[in-house]
Every structure is written in C-alpha cells, then in structure tokens.
Design a protein around this motif. Structure first.
Motif: not given
Length: 382
Positions: A298-301, A310-313, A318-322
């Motif tokens: 996650d580029p934000v956190t 360990k999928p995104p919550p 999920q849309a911003r994952l890199l």
C-alpha cells in the motif's frame, strides 16, 4: 591444577574420568558445573580421531596450549615424579620436594614412569601430536616448558585470559541457502530471536552501508544506482567488517543471501568465516511464484499484503496496491533458475549440509533447522 584453582574451573583428565564412579545425579550435577565454571582438559585428545570426535560432539576448547620440552628433560622429570594421593598435588624428588614430613611419607610413585616406559610414551606422543595440532589452527599456542613452573604458568594464564575469534561449534555460525521466496529471512529472524544470534542479510548489509554513507557505502552506491551486481570483492569486505564485530564473535551469527555460488563460498572459507551449520531450503517454483507474485504494498500506509494469505481489508485499499517489479513472474523465474543452477556446486562444497523441505509451515521448517543446530552433524554413510 594451578590454572583450575586460579580460574575456578574443573580439571578433566583421562584418569579422573575413568577412575571414579559417579551416581546419575552426580553426573548431571557435574555437567551443569562444567557448563557454568568451564573446564581444563589435560591429556585429551591423545589422537586425531579423539579430536574429531570432540568436535562432532560440540566440545571445542577456546584455547589450546602445547607445552614443549626436550625428551631428555621430560624423561628426567617423569622418573622423579611423585603424587600426593590426598590432594593430587605433583612433586619431584629433585626439583620440588615438599618440606613437610607428613606429605613426604604419603607420596606415591605413579605407574609407568621408568625411563624406558617414558621413552615409549614420548614416541607415541610425537607420532600423534603432529596429527592433532591441525585441528586447532587458530586457537593454538606452543609454550616452552623447559623453564621454571611459575614462568610457564603465567605464560599459560596470560594466553588463556586473552580473547580471540573462536571457531567453536558451540558458537553457532549458521548459513541458510535457498532460492528467492524460500523463507530464509523468516527463519533467520526466528533463529536470532530464540538463540540471540546476529541476523546478517547480505543484501540488507549493503543497503545499510549505503544509507550510513560509509566508505563501503560510497563504493556500493554507483552499482545500486545503475542496478548492477555489486562485485564480490566489495561484498566480502563489507561482510568481513560485520562478522569481525564483537557481537558476532561472542553470540554467533546466521547468514543468508551470501554465498550464492561456489566461488563466493570458497572466498568466505578463505577469509576464515566458515559456517558450522548449513541448511538448504528447497521450495518448488510453483510455490515460490505463489508466495512472491501475489505480494503487494500500500503506497499510502506502507503496509504489505498478500492477495491470497493476507488480502487487503477494503476494495479501496486493493485498488491502490502496487507490485514491486522484483516480484514479477519473469524476474522470479530468472532468479530461481540462477539459484538452482549454482546450488549443485554449493551442496557439493557443503557436503555435510542439511537439506530441508521449505514448502511447509514456517514453524515446522524452524523445528527442523533447530534440531540440526542443537544436534551433532549427521555422519554420511559411505
């Protein structure tokens, strides 16, 4: 005996090991005593085979001292030797006779001290000692015993009280080998946490050198900027500087990320940093791809996720994952192929290494590694 009294250690000789009967509890108490107080081993090993057996059992001295004197001097000393059966003190009819008549009257002559018997024992000693000494190349000191006892003792004591780099198997020097995604970093972390070892990741070591702007860091940075492989000569210098630090010498270490091929393994050995436990973590390519290609950040956190484990919550996260370019399937296939191309030579070089199936629960893998560290090395059947 003087050394034991001065250092409050235990004297262990072949005679007192074989000549006394101990109960089970006494044996156990003695083992704990020797762990905490240390020991002085006198006359053992007598042959190279015994030296190798001691190493296999993990019994490695920190200091080895050889007392040398001409055979004529040794024969003269031995013929006049007398022992106090009460205290175990050794006296001599010419050089060190006790003044107390009570002690004089109880002194006894040891068996096998005639001139002929002593000469035979010396001949046997000379045949064996030249094969024993190569087992202790970096912890050995030879001292002339053809001088007053007090002078010999203080030279011995001075050497014993010096610190030096030890090759002792009881100081774990662990090497973890495996392809990208085999779990080396996690296993190294678990070992470091449980046993207090210094966790050394070669790649991380180079990054820290660059971040610290050290001399090595300045040499490494251009290779990082051009995304080129750092030369072995620079890597080994950075590695040597870290392994020579006091925490590595005292606590031991677990190394991963180096060596990656036979040349690097030989360089590590020639520098004097040979591991005493080596583990190969074998993981099939399909499992490696599943572990690595599904990793996201996650580029934000800055939090890391895995699309399967360990999928995104939320959909928003999920849309911003890199994905890191190094986690691409093409890159992973290339790196895995490179590892397994070199692993055959490494396994042959470390022919006593332990191979573990890394494609299972990480704590199960850790249990296998742990058993390989605390138990003697397996003997190969020929």
């Amino acid at each position: 005996m003087w050394l034991c009294k001065h250092l409050n250690s235990n004297l262990i000789t072949k005679e007192n090991l074989l000549g006394k009967d101990f109960s089970y509890l006494a044996e156990e108490a003695k083992k704990h005593l020797q762990v905490y107080k240390g020991w002085v081993l006198d006359g053992i090993p007598e042959r190279r085979e015994q030296a190798l057996m001691l190493q296999t059992l993990g019994l490695m001295p920190k200091h080895v001292i050889v007392l040398n004197a001409p055979d004529t001097v040794l024969i003269e000393r031995n013929v006049g030797k007398r022992i106090d059966p009460v205290t175990g003190e050794i006296y001599h009819t010419t050089f060190d006779w006790p003044p107390e008549s009570e002690i004089q009257n109880r002194l006894i002559e040891p068996d096998g001290i005639s001139e002929i018997e002593t000469a035979k024992r010396l001949l046997e000693y000379h045949r064996n000692i030249i094969r024993i000494l190569p087992s202790y190349p970096k912890i050995l000191k030879q001292i002339s015993a053809d001088q007053p006892c007090v002078d010999v003792f203080y030279q011995v004591l001075s050497y014993v009280q010096t610190g030096h780099r030890s090759n002792a198997p009881f100081t774990p020097k662990v090497l973890l080998c495996g392809p990208l995604g085999s779990g080396k970093s996690l296993q190294a972390t678990l070992l470091a946490q449980k046993y207090g070892l210094v966790n050394i990741c070669c790649g991380q070591l180079l990054k820290e050198a660059v971040a610290a702007k050290s001399n090595f860091g300045e040499l490494i940075q251009p290779f990082f900027e051009k995304q080129m492989t750092v030369p072995d000569s620079i890597i080994t210098k950075a590695l040597a500087e870290r392994l020579d630090q006091q925490d590595c010498i005292q606590k031991g270490w677990v190394l991963h990320g180096f060596p990656r091929d036979l040349d690097q393994a030989q360089m590590l050995n020639n520098m004097g940093y040979s591991p005493n436990r080596v583990f190969f973590l074998n993981v099939p390519l399909d499992s490696i791809l599943e572990r690595l290609t599904l990793r996201r950040t996650d580029p934000v956190t800055g939090e890391r996720f895995h699309l399967m484990y360990k999928p995104p919550p939320t959909i928003e996260v999920q849309a911003r994952l890199l994905q890191n370019p190094k986690d691409s399937e093409e890159h992973i296939r290339l790196q895995t192929d490179l590892f397994y191309r070199n692993s055959g030579d490494l396994e042959q070089y470390y022919d006593w290494a332990i191979t573990i199936n890394g494609d299972q629960d990480p704590y199960t893998v850790f249990e296998y590694i742990e058993s390989g560290i605390i138990n003697p090395l397996p003997k190969k059947v020929t």
